[in-house]
Design an enzyme around this catalytic site. Structure first.
Site, short mmCIF file in Angstrom:
data_model
loop_
_atom_site.label_atom_id
_atom_site.label_comp_id
_atom_site.label_asym_id
_atom_site.label_seq_id
_atom_site.Cartn_x
_atom_site.Cartn_y
_atom_site.Cartn_z
N ASP A 1 0.81 -1.21 0.00
CA ASP A 1 0.00 0.00 0.00
C ASP A 1 0.85 1.27 0.00
O ASP A 1 2.07 1.23 0.19
CB ASP A 1 -0.96 0.01 1.21
CG ASP A 1 -0.26 -0.40 2.51
OD1 ASP A 1 0.98 -0.28 2.59
OD2 ASP A 1 -0.95 -0.84 3.44
N GLU B 1 -9.54 -2.00 5.53
CA GLU B 1 -10.16 -1.67 6.81
C GLU B 1 -11.41 -2.53 7.04
O GLU B 1 -12.00 -3.06 6.09
CB GLU B 1 -10.57 -0.20 6.82
CG GLU B 1 -9.41 0.78 6.64
CD GLU B 1 -8.58 0.96 7.91
OE1 GLU B 1 -8.44 0.01 8.71
OE2 GLU B 1 -8.03 2.07 8.09
C1 GLP Z 1 -0.34 0.25 8.60
C2 GLP Z 1 -0.13 -0.50 7.28
C3 GLP Z 1 -0.22 -1.98 7.47
C4 GLP Z 1 0.48 -2.34 8.76
C5 GLP Z 1 -0.32 -1.83 9.92
C6 GLP Z 1 0.34 -1.98 11.27
O1 GLP Z 1 -1.25 1.25 8.57
N1 GLP Z 1 -0.95 -0.13 6.19
O2 GLP Z 1 0.33 -2.67 6.35
O3 GLP Z 1 0.59 -3.74 8.89
O4 GLP Z 1 -0.78 -0.52 9.70
O5 GLP Z 1 1.36 -1.05 11.43
P1 GLP Z 1 2.46 -1.16 12.58
O6 GLP Z 1 3.32 -2.34 12.18
O7 GLP Z 1 3.21 0.11 12.54
O8 GLP Z 1 1.74 -1.42 13.85
#
Ligand code: GLP
Length: 253
Positions: free
Chosen positions: A67, A143
């Site tokens: 993404d 989401e």
């Molecule tokens: C983000 C990304 C995800 C990620 C998730 C968790 O917003 N789009 O791909 O896995 O949220 O993020 P983090 O690893 O910083 O907790």
């Protein structure tokens, strides 16, 4: 689903890196699906160390990121393009021509989604997809919703996600409201999947992913239907899993 519970965040990254390295040793021209966020950083560090010490070769590897925020250019330090260069690509011998990330600056996000899907297909599909998980059980930027979105598409970010990701920005106001993300089908088409999580704040999401109903309200729950998923979590993220699963490496199903 195979579940690996580790003592620490570093160990989680090491277990994940072992799987990724194994994939590349077996198939040097592997197509990897990659994630951003804090979670996979220890895996990237470990892979960079394996590259440096024993020459794990990324020269034929292709990568597709999950993404990108909409409206963020690759030069923006908060973009996922920038994140990937800083945390991984500049430390390994990947060919930049083989690096793909959705274009958050594209004029037409429908077209961009279709272009991205065609590219993945042209490269033969994803061999191994690495995933993190949001506190609301999102994967990529899929989401919670009333249905599973299939392919790469524009998403409106949930308030919870905006709040969670605001730690990377000067203020919550600066967090983009939209992103472009691989869809659930894109993710489910990968041959192998590894899902990573660490920390207490992911325990509920991990529980939903592993033990909850399969529902678009907890997008990661769809992984229960994938034929080859390894869930690698530290003990805090595993803390809501049933006692029978916790504490050891275990084959659940
Ligand atoms: C983000 C990304 C995800 C990620 C998730 C968790 O917003 N789009 O791909 O896995 O949220 O993020 P983090 O690893 O910083 O907790």
């Amino acid at each position: 689903m195979r579940i690996i519970i580790t003592d620490s965040y570093e160990e989680m990254g090491m277990e994940a890196a072992n799987i990724v390295a194994g994939q590349i040793y077996l198939k040097p021209n592997s197509v990897l699906g990659l994630a951003t966020g804090s979670t996979p950083v220890s895996m990237y560090q470990r892979l960079a160390a394996v590259h440096k010490t024993v020459g794990l070769d990324f020269s034929e590897v292709t990568t597709f990121n999950l993404d990108e925020y909409i409206g963020m250019s690759p030069e923006n330090p908060q973009s996922y393009h920038y994140f990937m260069q800083e945390n991984f690509f500049k430390h390994i011998n990947i060919n930049q021509d083989n690096v793909f990330i959705p274009d958050g600056m594209a004029e037409d996000m429908i077209e961009e989604g279709e272009r991205y899907e065609r590219l993945i297909e042209a490269k033969g599909g994803i061999d191994l997809q690495v995933l993190g998980i949001g506190q609301n059980a999102h994967i990529g930027f899929n989401e919670p919703d009333i249905k599973f979105a299939a392919t790469t598409h524009k998403v409106a970010l949930d308030d919870e996600t905006i709040q969670a990701n605001s730690r990377f920005f000067a203020s919550v106001k600066d967090v983009p409201r939209y992103a472009i993300s691989m869809g659930i089908k894109t993710i489910m088409m990968a041959e192998h999947v590894i899902l990573l999580a660490n920390g207490k704040n992911k325990a509920e999401a991990v529980y939903k992913a592993v033990c909850g109903d399969v529902t678009p309200e907890a997008p990661a729950s769809i992984l229960q239907l994938h034929r080859d998923v390894v869930v690698i979590v530290d003990k805090e993220a595993a803390s809501r899993l049933p006692a029978a699963i916790r504490g050891i490496h275990i084959v659940k199903k």
